[in-house]
Design a protein around this motif. Sequence first.
Motif, PDB file in Angstrom:
ATOM      1  N   ILE A  85       0.828  -1.197   0.000  1.00 53.35           N
ATOM      2  CA  ILE A  85       0.000   0.000   0.000  1.00 53.35           C
ATOM      3  C   ILE A  85       0.869   1.256   0.000  1.00 53.35           C
ATOM      4  O   ILE A  85       1.896   1.317   0.693  1.00 53.35           O
ATOM      5  CB  ILE A  85      -0.967  -0.015   1.221  1.00 53.35           C
ATOM      6  CG1 ILE A  85      -1.934   1.176   1.190  1.00 53.35           C
ATOM      7  CG2 ILE A  85      -0.217  -0.071   2.549  1.00 53.35           C
ATOM      8  CD1 ILE A  85      -3.069   1.062   2.194  1.00 53.35           C
ATOM      9  N   GLY A  88      -2.583   5.102   0.436  1.00 52.15           N
ATOM     10  CA  GLY A  88      -3.929   4.535   0.417  1.00 52.15           C
ATOM     11  C   GLY A  88      -4.230   3.668  -0.787  1.00 52.15           C
ATOM     12  O   GLY A  88      -5.282   3.029  -0.843  1.00 52.15           O
ATOM     13  N   LYS A  89      -3.333   3.631  -1.777  1.00 58.30           N
ATOM     14  CA  LYS A  89      -3.588   2.859  -2.994  1.00 58.30           C
ATOM     15  C   LYS A  89      -2.900   1.492  -2.952  1.00 58.30           C
ATOM     16  O   LYS A  89      -1.791   1.350  -2.424  1.00 58.30           O
ATOM     17  CB  LYS A  89      -3.066   3.615  -4.225  1.00 58.30           C
ATOM     18  CG  LYS A  89      -3.827   4.881  -4.559  1.00 58.30           C
ATOM     19  CD  LYS A  89      -5.135   4.632  -5.314  1.00 58.30           C
ATOM     20  CE  LYS A  89      -4.933   4.468  -6.805  1.00 58.30           C
ATOM     21  NZ  LYS A  89      -6.209   4.186  -7.506  1.00 58.30           N
ATOM     22  N   TYR A  90      -3.538   0.513  -3.558  1.00 62.14           N
ATOM     23  CA  TYR A  90      -2.955  -0.811  -3.675  1.00 62.14           C
ATOM     24  C   TYR A  90      -1.920  -0.810  -4.804  1.00 62.14           C
ATOM     25  O   TYR A  90      -2.199  -0.374  -5.919  1.00 62.14           O
ATOM     26  CB  TYR A  90      -4.057  -1.838  -3.982  1.00 62.14           C
ATOM     27  CG  TYR A  90      -3.522  -3.227  -4.209  1.00 62.14           C
ATOM     28  CD1 TYR A  90      -3.293  -4.095  -3.147  1.00 62.14           C
ATOM     29  CD2 TYR A  90      -3.235  -3.676  -5.495  1.00 62.14           C
ATOM     30  CE1 TYR A  90      -2.794  -5.365  -3.359  1.00 62.14           C
ATOM     31  CE2 TYR A  90      -2.739  -4.951  -5.715  1.00 62.14           C
ATOM     32  CZ  TYR A  90      -2.522  -5.789  -4.639  1.00 62.14           C
ATOM     33  OH  TYR A  90      -2.022  -7.045  -4.853  1.00 62.14           O
TER      34      TYR A  90
END
Lengths: 194, 194
Positions: A85, A88-90
């Motif tokens: 991560i 907040g993004k994968y």
Amino acid sequence: MNYPKGIKKNNTSKSINITSFSNRGMSLEAEINLSNEYYLNNNIANIHKKPTPVVIVKVDYKSRKEAVINEAYFKVPSTTDYNGIYKGKYVDFEAKETKNKNYFPLANIHKHQIDHLKNIEYHNGISFLIIRFTLLNRTYLLESSKLSYFINNNDRKSIPLSYFEDNAFLIKDGYQPRIDYLKILDEIYFGGNV
Amino acid sequence: MNYPKGIKKNNTSKSINITSFSNRGMSLEAEINLSNEYYLNNNIANIHKKPTPVVIVKVDYKSRKEAVINEAYFKVPSTTDYNGIYKGKYVDFEAKETKNKNYFPLANIHKHQIDHLKNIEYHNGISFLIIRFTLLNRTYLLESSKLSYFINNNDRKSIPLSYFEDNAFLIKDGYQPRIDYLKILDEIYFGGNV
């Protein structure tokens, strides 16, 4: 052909040595692992290499604490080696080195892994390849959309260097982190803010 | 004590059988793996179990294609077993079963894993535990914030069932997927929309 490579990779990561920071011959994997450690310790991101997938067949329990695996086999990975991560993004990627000077052979990546990267894109994650041309000392980040584009529009079994030059991002060598690939993601996905 | 469990888990996942869908005794891991497969095949999410972490020491190359690992050891995991992406969000969790009826022993989760779950929360990911009380046939989803709250406010080495009843979400058994934990995430994080 991939299995011996898998093992080499594992041994390499075991032998990471703090004093070898200046060693230009450090493997791509070792450098990415160190970079991920840096990101983790500085609360920048939480990205890890997945363990090498093995099928365990026989285990010997010498003691309660120590179990020895006596028979196991390498498994073809169904996903990529790295995920985690960032902001907040994968994030999901595969990293490979090649000794070729003019092209990257697609045979170095399993079909499953290419499908996986595409699927992550579908789910609005950030997916890409990190490819190092060892003899050129150049490391590129190629977004999975650009990988798909190449595969869909070419019959070639390898991606020429020129495609990287035109479509990928060159990752500059650094001290800490060694491979600052998140800086590239900042440029692509986060409007350049760090 | 964790190592024998690790192996058992691996064997279990190997022996997944389509005809055993109705088997109430299926392990939590097997049910989660099947659920993840369902999510993947239906383009709902891309979530995988990480391979069991091992240190590979000796490998015998019988042939170019088949390499046999002759000596390897289990490694204490530095992260959780499962991660992936759902609705663009990073998802990370650990799953455990207990045969206790009244409490879940915290010794079942490594300190590293608890720290990891907290760190994912810090990075705005979705992190949680899935805990099954086998003898009660109840499976709970406990957000990592609630896990941290318990640890910070209790000296106990186990979480009582009542804490789950009051603070966790009960996951209903289903047919497909067996363990629909994403439905709980919909309620918590996505305003109940599916």
